[in-house]
Design a protein around this motif. Sequence first.
Motif, PDB file in Angstrom:
ATOM      1  N   SER A 308       0.831  -1.213   0.000  1.00 37.87           N
ATOM      2  CA  SER A 308       0.000   0.000   0.000  1.00 37.87           C
ATOM      3  C   SER A 308       0.866   1.264   0.000  1.00 37.87           C
ATOM      4  N   LEU A 309       2.091   1.116  -0.440  1.00 33.64           N
ATOM      5  CA  LEU A 309       3.049   2.223  -0.547  1.00 33.64           C
ATOM      6  C   LEU A 309       3.328   2.447  -2.030  1.00 33.64           C
ATOM      7  N   PHE A 310       3.180   3.703  -2.490  1.00 34.62           N
ATOM      8  CA  PHE A 310       3.360   4.018  -3.905  1.00 34.62           C
ATOM      9  C   PHE A 310       4.255   5.240  -4.080  1.00 34.62           C
ATOM     10  N   ASN A 311       5.023   5.213  -5.158  1.00 35.54           N
ATOM     11  CA  ASN A 311       5.791   6.382  -5.544  1.00 35.54           C
ATOM     12  C   ASN A 311       5.216   6.879  -6.854  1.00 35.54           C
ATOM     13  N   ILE A 312       4.549   8.019  -6.810  1.00 34.24           N
ATOM     14  CA  ILE A 312       3.885   8.548  -7.999  1.00 34.24           C
ATOM     15  C   ILE A 312       4.731   9.651  -8.629  1.00 34.24           C
ATOM     16  N   LYS A 313       4.601   9.781  -9.934  1.00 35.39           N
ATOM     17  CA  LYS A 313       5.330  10.829 -10.640  1.00 35.39           C
ATOM     18  C   LYS A 313       4.807  12.188 -10.188  1.00 35.39           C
ATOM     19  N   GLY A 314       5.726  13.081  -9.882  1.00 38.84           N
ATOM     20  CA  GLY A 314       5.283  14.399  -9.428  1.00 38.84           C
ATOM     21  C   GLY A 314       6.446  15.335  -9.183  1.00 38.84           C
ATOM     22  N   SER A 315       6.257  16.571  -9.520  1.00 33.32           N
ATOM     23  CA  SER A 315       7.296  17.591  -9.379  1.00 33.32           C
ATOM     24  C   SER A 315       7.327  18.164  -7.975  1.00 33.32           C
ATOM     25  N   ASP A 316       8.322  18.988  -7.714  1.00 28.18           N
ATOM     26  CA  ASP A 316       8.386  19.707  -6.441  1.00 28.18           C
ATOM     27  C   ASP A 316       7.136  20.564  -6.258  1.00 28.18           C
ATOM     28  N   GLU A 317       6.671  21.135  -7.355  1.00 35.59           N
ATOM     29  CA  GLU A 317       5.502  22.010  -7.285  1.00 35.59           C
ATOM     30  C   GLU A 317       4.251  21.226  -6.874  1.00 35.59           C
ATOM     31  N   LEU A 318       4.110  20.012  -7.402  1.00 40.74           N
ATOM     32  CA  LEU A 318       2.965  19.189  -7.010  1.00 40.74           C
ATOM     33  C   LEU A 318       3.058  18.813  -5.537  1.00 40.74           C
ATOM     34  N   PHE A 319       4.248  18.481  -5.098  1.00 38.03           N
ATOM     35  CA  PHE A 319       4.431  18.124  -3.686  1.00 38.03           C
ATOM     36  C   PHE A 319       4.036  19.290  -2.780  1.00 38.03           C
ATOM     37  N   ILE A 320       4.477  20.491  -3.128  1.00 36.03           N
ATOM     38  CA  ILE A 320       4.140  21.673  -2.340  1.00 36.03           C
ATOM     39  C   ILE A 320       2.639  21.930  -2.387  1.00 36.03           C
ATOM     40  N   PHE A 321       2.038  21.756  -3.568  1.00 39.61           N
ATOM     41  CA  PHE A 321       0.593  21.937  -3.729  1.00 39.61           C
ATOM     42  C   PHE A 321      -0.180  20.986  -2.820  1.00 39.61           C
ATOM     43  N   LEU A 322       0.188  19.703  -2.835  1.00 40.95           N
ATOM     44  CA  LEU A 322      -0.498  18.718  -2.010  1.00 40.95           C
ATOM     45  C   LEU A 322      -0.321  19.023  -0.524  1.00 40.95           C
ATOM     46  N   THR A 323       0.891  19.398  -0.164  1.00 41.41           N
ATOM     47  CA  THR A 323       1.159  19.732   1.236  1.00 41.41           C
ATOM     48  C   THR A 323       0.298  20.901   1.694  1.00 41.41           C
ATOM     49  N   ASN A 324       0.182  21.904   0.839  1.00 42.61           N
ATOM     50  CA  ASN A 324      -0.630  23.073   1.179  1.00 42.61           C
ATOM     51  C   ASN A 324      -2.120  22.734   1.267  1.00 42.61           C
ATOM     52  N   LYS A 325      -2.516  21.648   0.637  1.00 42.70           N
ATOM     53  CA  LYS A 325      -3.908  21.201   0.685  1.00 42.70           C
ATOM     54  C   LYS A 325      -4.156  20.207   1.823  1.00 42.70           C
ATOM     55  N   GLY A 326      -3.159  20.024   2.661  1.00 47.27           N
ATOM     56  CA  GLY A 326      -3.346  19.166   3.831  1.00 47.27           C
ATOM     57  C   GLY A 326      -3.055  17.702   3.601  1.00 47.27           C
ATOM     58  N   VAL A 327      -2.375  17.388   2.485  1.00 41.90           N
ATOM     59  CA  VAL A 327      -1.981  16.002   2.216  1.00 41.90           C
ATOM     60  C   VAL A 327      -0.552  15.812   2.723  1.00 41.90           C
ATOM     61  N   ILE A 328      -0.377  14.924   3.678  1.00 46.74           N
ATOM     62  CA  ILE A 328       0.944  14.675   4.248  1.00 46.74           C
ATOM     63  C   ILE A 328       1.556  13.483   3.537  1.00 46.74           C
ATOM     64  N   CYS A 329       2.663  13.715   2.836  1.00 43.70           N
ATOM     65  CA  CYS A 329       3.345  12.674   2.073  1.00 43.70           C
ATOM     66  C   CYS A 329       4.835  12.992   2.071  1.00 43.70           C
ATOM     67  N   SER A 330       5.633  12.264   1.271  1.00 48.68           N
ATOM     68  CA  SER A 330       7.082  12.460   1.252  1.00 48.68           C
ATOM     69  C   SER A 330       7.600  12.483  -0.174  1.00 48.68           C
ATOM     70  N   GLN A 331       8.738  13.117  -0.356  1.00 48.91           N
ATOM     71  CA  GLN A 331       9.445  13.050  -1.635  1.00 48.91           C
ATOM     72  C   GLN A 331      10.522  11.979  -1.527  1.00 48.91           C
ATOM     73  N   ARG A 332      10.455  11.002  -2.396  1.00 44.09           N
ATOM     74  CA  ARG A 332      11.420   9.906  -2.406  1.00 44.09           C
ATOM     75  C   ARG A 332      11.688   9.475  -3.839  1.00 44.09           C
TER      76      ARG A 332
END
Length: 361
Positions: A308-332
């Motif tokens: 149940s662990l996934f690494n999805i394609k995504g830029s730094d900007e997407l990571f920041i966007f998700l974080t700002n929307k309350g989604v807690i995840c990691s860059q790996r």
Amino acid sequence: MKNFRNQFPVTSQYIYLNTAATGLLSEDVFDYRQDQNLDFLTQASMFRDHKANLLAEVREALASFYHADANKIALTPSFSYGFNILLDGLAKNTKVLLLEGDYPSINLPVEARDFDIVYAAINENLEENIKKAVEKYQPEIFVFSVVQYVSGIKIDLDFLKELKENYPELLIVGDGTQYCGTETFNFKESGIDILGASAYKWLNAGFGNAFFLFKDHAAEKIYPKTIGFGSNIGKYKQTENALIGKFEPGHLDTSNIGSIKQAILLQEKIGVELIEEQVKKLSVKAKKAFEKLNLLAPDVVNRKTHSSLFNIKGSDELFIFLTNKGVICSQRGGGIRVSFHYYNTEDEIEKLITLIKNFSK
């Protein structure tokens, strides 16, 4: 299952998809830790006397939970602490099989020692790669993560049983830190000889605790030099030079170690089968959704089953966007890692997908 989300207050504030980094602390474990500290505050040395059987109780809880022997379970502050003791108990020039790009807490300590190291690749053909490496190099030990921390690729446990049957002298050592707490597991019937895991992730036991499960024959191949006053004291450690005592040379934090038992009790209260069902349901739903958006690497898409662990394609900007929307995840690994545990919901997956789509517009 939703009722148990109340055990984890963070879930009411965020879409928490970061158990692969840090598992949530339950109210049950928090209350236990608070009570331990209060008792220590008010009882001092008497507190230690009252907790004389705690380590035995934790071993027994783990033994029942994972179908292991209590007298072959070592308790440590972390996986890395115990793993380094284990490695120091091996002979120099031992031939060790590792996976390329496995978790640094596995590969770095092995590579820092005088071992003869060979590798197998992590991809959609993981099991076949391991099989070929074992046939070619004839390693004495195979060390690996049950679930890969970057991609979420999970090794086939049935394959490990077959591997052990074909190579009975091969010592199979697994790191279950990204696995233990996600499904039922029978250690005795598995192909794994030694399983270690930090319990702060999927077991939700908080920081400062880990365990190692050993099968009988493991003691015949490992000779740790570590020893201290605590090595032969307490139930299950009274045999001189007992293996598990070598992993426990000194005092262990009773609050941290005791949290393992409390975390197990909570999973048993919920039902381990229900937890496994929920985790698998979320994994299947997330994988299908990510595949439709072309967010997964081919190695993951082409696997029949996945964690149940996934690494999805995504830029730094997407990571920041998700974080700002309350989604807690990691860059790996050049992408964004999201991980789903039983306290997550299908609705949270749908919200994540909607956010990703909105960002892409």
